[in-house]
Design an enzyme around this catalytic site. Structure first.
Site, PDB file in Angstrom:
ATOM      1  CG  HIS A  49      32.517 107.526  42.281  1.00 14.33           C
ATOM      2  ND1 HIS A  49      31.799 108.252  43.212  1.00 14.33           N
ATOM      3  CD2 HIS A  49      32.535 106.260  42.757  1.00 14.33           C
ATOM      4  CE1 HIS A  49      31.412 107.457  44.192  1.00 14.33           C
ATOM      5  NE2 HIS A  49      31.852 106.235  43.938  1.00 14.33           N
TER       6      HIS A  49
ATOM      7  CG  ASP B  26      30.616 111.433  42.624  1.00 18.31           C
ATOM      8  OD1 ASP B  26      30.852 111.108  41.452  1.00 18.31           O
ATOM      9  OD2 ASP B  26      30.755 110.650  43.579  1.00 18.31           O
TER      10      ASP B  26
ATOM     11  N   GLY C 171      30.641  99.517  46.423  1.00 16.43           N
ATOM     12  CA  GLY C 171      29.410  98.975  45.847  1.00 16.43           C
ATOM     13  C   GLY C 171      28.175  99.697  46.348  1.00 16.43           C
ATOM     14  CG  ASN C 172      26.742 100.422  50.412  1.00 16.18           C
ATOM     15  OD1 ASN C 172      27.441  99.690  51.105  1.00 16.18           O
ATOM     16  ND2 ASN C 172      25.414 100.348  50.394  1.00 16.18           N
ATOM     17  CB  SER C 173      29.404 104.511  45.246  1.00 16.60           C
ATOM     18  OG  SER C 173      30.489 104.675  46.120  1.00 16.60           O
TER      19      SER C 173
ATOM     20  CG  LEU D  43      27.088 134.724  46.190  1.00 18.02           C
ATOM     21  CD1 LEU D  43      27.580 134.507  47.617  1.00 18.02           C
ATOM     22  CD2 LEU D  43      25.858 135.604  46.194  1.00 18.02           C
TER      23      LEU D  43
ATOM     24  CB  ILE E 151      34.816 134.391  50.372  1.00 17.11           C
ATOM     25  CG1 ILE E 151      35.119 132.928  50.006  1.00 17.11           C
ATOM     26  CG2 ILE E 151      33.652 134.939  49.556  1.00 17.11           C
ATOM     27  CD1 ILE E 151      33.981 131.971  50.317  1.00 17.11           C
TER      28      ILE E 151
END
Length: 392
Positions: free
Chosen positions: A132, A162, A235-237, A292, A296
């Site tokens: 992103h 991501d 901004g940390n992403s 698999l 489920i």
């Protein structure tokens, strides 16, 4: 007479004060403790951690704290600032030319700018970040911790997890060391390193608050985040989540907040998942999804009672795909998966995590219960997107 009484009173008070001082602090000159007395000692605790060989290593001989300075210094050079620029498009139409059949002319113009973080994973310039961060960008630039700026090429991306992989034309870079995100524990100290609000090389500290944490309402189908209380902001992403040794255990990805800024909890993609994705991108051009081939139901005590199964937690197989991986291995509708590759499975998020770390073609031992009886089966995982065939 009154003067005499006043003098006597003062003298008695003076002598009483001397006696009180001696009683409170009797031994400044020559007092020695008797053989039966013990001198109070201040307890000194040694803070310890376990290194990669499970040896106990002292952090400090006199203070009860964890020193994260070396981890921060080790990580900062491996985290980069990513700047993106999108491009808009518009059509210019001259009415007179259009009347005579001329086509509109396409014109591009600079669009929105973005900012994020990334982590150097090889000395020759491969960088991992969030999808992103770079999605929809026409131009991507990478700024190193020494302020050198490079144009970046997008090698590949995986919207589901991501994760995106970039490449810059550089060498001798400080690559991060990958840790094992499967070995992290609740309460473990971590550092988040990135560029929030364009504040480059920002380091924050916290602990691991939860593992295999699902998030609802996002754009990703990935559901097994590392939760931490280390502060991250816009901004940390794409930045690094590291342990106290400076080893990468996660890629900072999301926050849960009513304001869009840090509100106490942040989330990172486990490093083992990120590493598997970029290895697939380099080898195959895209991320390979193991499957698999089953439908489920996540068990709870109430659901287990309605279904008539003894296991109150696990993954109930509602249906197996015809000729799929599960059916070929002998699994059937009504089986309950409780372990996958030796790891206990109690909910969908845990099953999704181990599948995300696996590849098509892997042989995995699965523990199931059928009619209350435990069974162990080896299953060969198939590719989720290419008609069950391994894309190699």
């Amino acid at each position: 007479m009154k003067i005499f009484k006043a003098i006597c009173t003062a003298a008695i008070g003076f002598l009483g004060g001397i006696a009180a001082i001696y009683i409170i602090n009797p031994g400044e000159a020559t007092h020695e403790p008797s053989p039966t007395q013990t001198t109070p000692q201040v307890a000194t605790l040694t803070q310890t951690v376990f290194n990669t060989n499970n040896d106990i290593v002292p952090i400090s001989d006199s203070y009860q704290y964890v020193d994260l300075r070396s981890a921060a210094q080790k990580t900062v050079e491996s985290v980069v600032h990513i700047k993106t620029q999108s491009r808009g498009k518009t059509y210019l139409v001259n009415p007179l030319e259009y009347y005579f059949g001329a086509a509109p002319r396409l014109r591009e113009y600079p669009g929105a700018q973005g900012s994020g973080s990334g982590v150097i994973v090889t000395p020759d310039g491969y960088i991992i970040t969030n999808n992103h961060v770079i999605e929809g960008s026409a131009d991507i630039k990478v700024v190193l911790s020494n302020k050198k700026e490079y144009n970046a090429e997008l090698i590949g991306r995986d919207p589901e997890t991501d994760i995106a992989l970039l490449k810059i034309d550089a060498d001798s870079l400080k690559a991060i060391t990958f840790g094992n995100s499967d070995e992290i524990e609740l309460g473990e100290w971590v550092l988040a390193v990135g560029n929030p609000y364009n504040l480059t090389s920002t380091v924050t500290a916290g602990i691991i608050s939860a593992t295999s944490r699902p998030l609802s309402g996002g754009r990703m189908s990935f559901e097994t985040f590392i939760q931490t209380d280390a502060a991250i902001n816009p901004g940390n992403s794409g930045g690094a989540l590291v342990n106290m040794y400076g080893d990468l255990i996660g890629i900072n990805t999301a926050i849960q907040s009513p304001t869009g800024s840090y509100s106490g909890y942040s989330f990172a993609i486990p490093s083992n998942v990120a590493k598997r994705v970029i290895e697939d991108i380099l080898q195959y051009g895209s991320s390979q999804k193991a499957a698999l081939n089953i439908s489920i139901i996540e068990l709870t005590p109430e659901i287990a009672q309605r279904l008539g199964v003894e296991q109150e937690h696990g993954i109930y197989i509602a249906e197996t795909l015809r000729n799929g991986a599960a059916e070929k291995s002998g699994l059937k509708s009504g089986d309950v998966i409780t372990k996958f590759g030796g790891k206990g499975i109690t909910n969908f998020a845990e099953l999704k995590e181990v599948l995300t770390k696996s590849r098509p073609g892997d042989n995995v031992e699965i523990e199931t219960y059928r009619n209350g009886k435990k069974n162990t089966t080896t299953i060969t995982l198939e590719n989720a997107y290419i008609n069950g065939q391994i894309n190699n």
